[in-house]
Design an enzyme around this catalytic site. Structure first.
Site, PDB file in Angstrom:
ATOM      1  CE  LYS A   1      -1.884  -1.434   3.768  1.00  0.00           C
ATOM      2  NZ  LYS A   1      -2.714  -1.693   4.968  1.00  0.00           N
TER       3      LYS A   1
ATOM      4  CB  THR B   1      -7.047   8.404   7.131  1.00  0.00           C
ATOM      5  OG1 THR B   1      -5.933   8.872   7.921  1.00  0.00           O
ATOM      6  CG2 THR B   1      -7.359   9.424   6.051  1.00  0.00           C
TER       7      THR B   1
ATOM      8  N   GLY C   1      -8.123   3.686  10.719  1.00  0.00           N
ATOM      9  CA  GLY C   1      -8.735   2.406  10.381  1.00  0.00           C
ATOM     10  C   GLY C   1      -8.649   2.002   8.924  1.00  0.00           C
ATOM     11  CB  THR C   2      -7.009   3.457   5.928  1.00  0.00           C
ATOM     12  OG1 THR C   2      -5.754   3.634   6.600  1.00  0.00           O
ATOM     13  CG2 THR C   2      -7.725   4.781   5.844  1.00  0.00           C
ATOM     14  N   GLY C   3      -6.185   0.668   7.127  1.00  0.00           N
ATOM     15  CA  GLY C   3      -5.570  -0.640   6.880  1.00  0.00           C
ATOM     16  C   GLY C   3      -6.466  -1.786   7.280  1.00  0.00           C
ATOM     17  CB  CYS C   4      -8.563  -2.394  10.279  1.00  0.00           C
ATOM     18  SG  CYS C   4      -7.309  -2.103  11.537  1.00  0.00           S
TER      19      CYS C   4
END
Length: 260
Positions: free
Chosen positions: A173, A204, A206-209
């Site tokens: 990412k 932003t 929590g984007t990865g989860c």
């Protein structure tokens, strides 16, 4: 019947990341979400004030309880915190016939450490080899492989280094790079470059989860890895655009943006 997706991750008391974000994402994308809690955090929009991991036997018991009775069509892992937990979860995943999305959570959005340094060898040697797709951000891929991505061309080198540890697919990412939000998905043979406009929104958390859970939801529905990742990228881009203020710090993405 809805496909069943299991998240094995830590709890975010602020509701923006961790199992709370995972379950919201799964609901929004039409799958039945289930959870194995690995750790409890005291967390809000300003950062992580404390974290307490569960014993490995508690994680095993939760996992077996869900998988043996209900069954799963995909599993997503997040915060695993320690080497014993990483190894226990990897062993459980190796015995489960379902695609696995590994989000190798190392630090929080605020820079708080969520993975012990002593657990990195277990991530490399036990967890990544059972992953269908691994989804590190740039800090996490540097932590795992030593490859530091400073420009788009470096994404390929980072992916190759990650694939050497055994996941079938690597999704690197590149959201921390300048310009458009560009990610690279590859299995070492084919490449898929995913681009999206960068939204001017600081909320932003929590984007990865959210992205990893969205990929797992797509795989549970029978999509291929490239199809699932493209759909997840579209979903999380919309969630970032709709991110909202919460508390005094960084707010979460909006998991329910499509529902409104």
């Amino acid at each position: 019947m809805l496909p069943n997706v299991l998240t094995v991750a830590g709890s975010d008391s602020g509701g923006g990341a961790g199992i709370q974000a995972d379950l919201k994402t799964m609901l929004a994308l039409g799958v039945h979400g289930m959870s194995v809690v690995t750790a409890v955090t005291a967390q809000n929009s300003l950062g992580v004030q404390g974290a307490w991991e569960l014993p490995a036997e508690a994680v095993r018991a939760q996992y077996r309880s869900v998988v043996d009775d209900i069954g799963v069509q995909a599993v997503k892992t997040g915060m695993l915190a320690t080497a014993p937990l990483v190894e226990a979860v990897a062993e459980l995943l190796a015995g489960t016939e379902a695609p696995v999305v590994v989000d190798p959570v190392g630090v929080s959005k605020h820079g708080d450490s969520l993975l012990a340094a002593s657990a990195l060898d277990s991530v490399r040697g036990a967890l990544l080899p059972v992953a269908t797709v691994a989804t590190p951000n740039l800090d996490e891929v540097a932590q795992i492989t030593g490859v530091r991505v400073e420009r788009e061309d470096d994404l390929r080198e980072a992916a190759e280094a990650l694939l050497a540890f055994g996941p079938r697919w690597a999704l690197i990412k590149g959201g921390h790079l300048a310009g458009d939000a560009v990610d690279l998905l590859t299995d070492g043979t084919e490449e898929h470059w995913l681009r999206a406009p960068r939204h001017d929104n600081r909320h932003t958390h929590g984007t990865g989860c959210t992205l990893a859970s969205a990929v797992a939801a797509g795989l549970a529905k029978g999509l291929t890895v490239p199809q699932a990742v493209r759909a997840a990228k579209e979903y999380v881009t919309g969630a970032i655009a709709a991110g909202f203020a919460l508390g005094a710090g960084i707010g979460p993405v909006d998991h329910g943006w499509r529902l409104r």
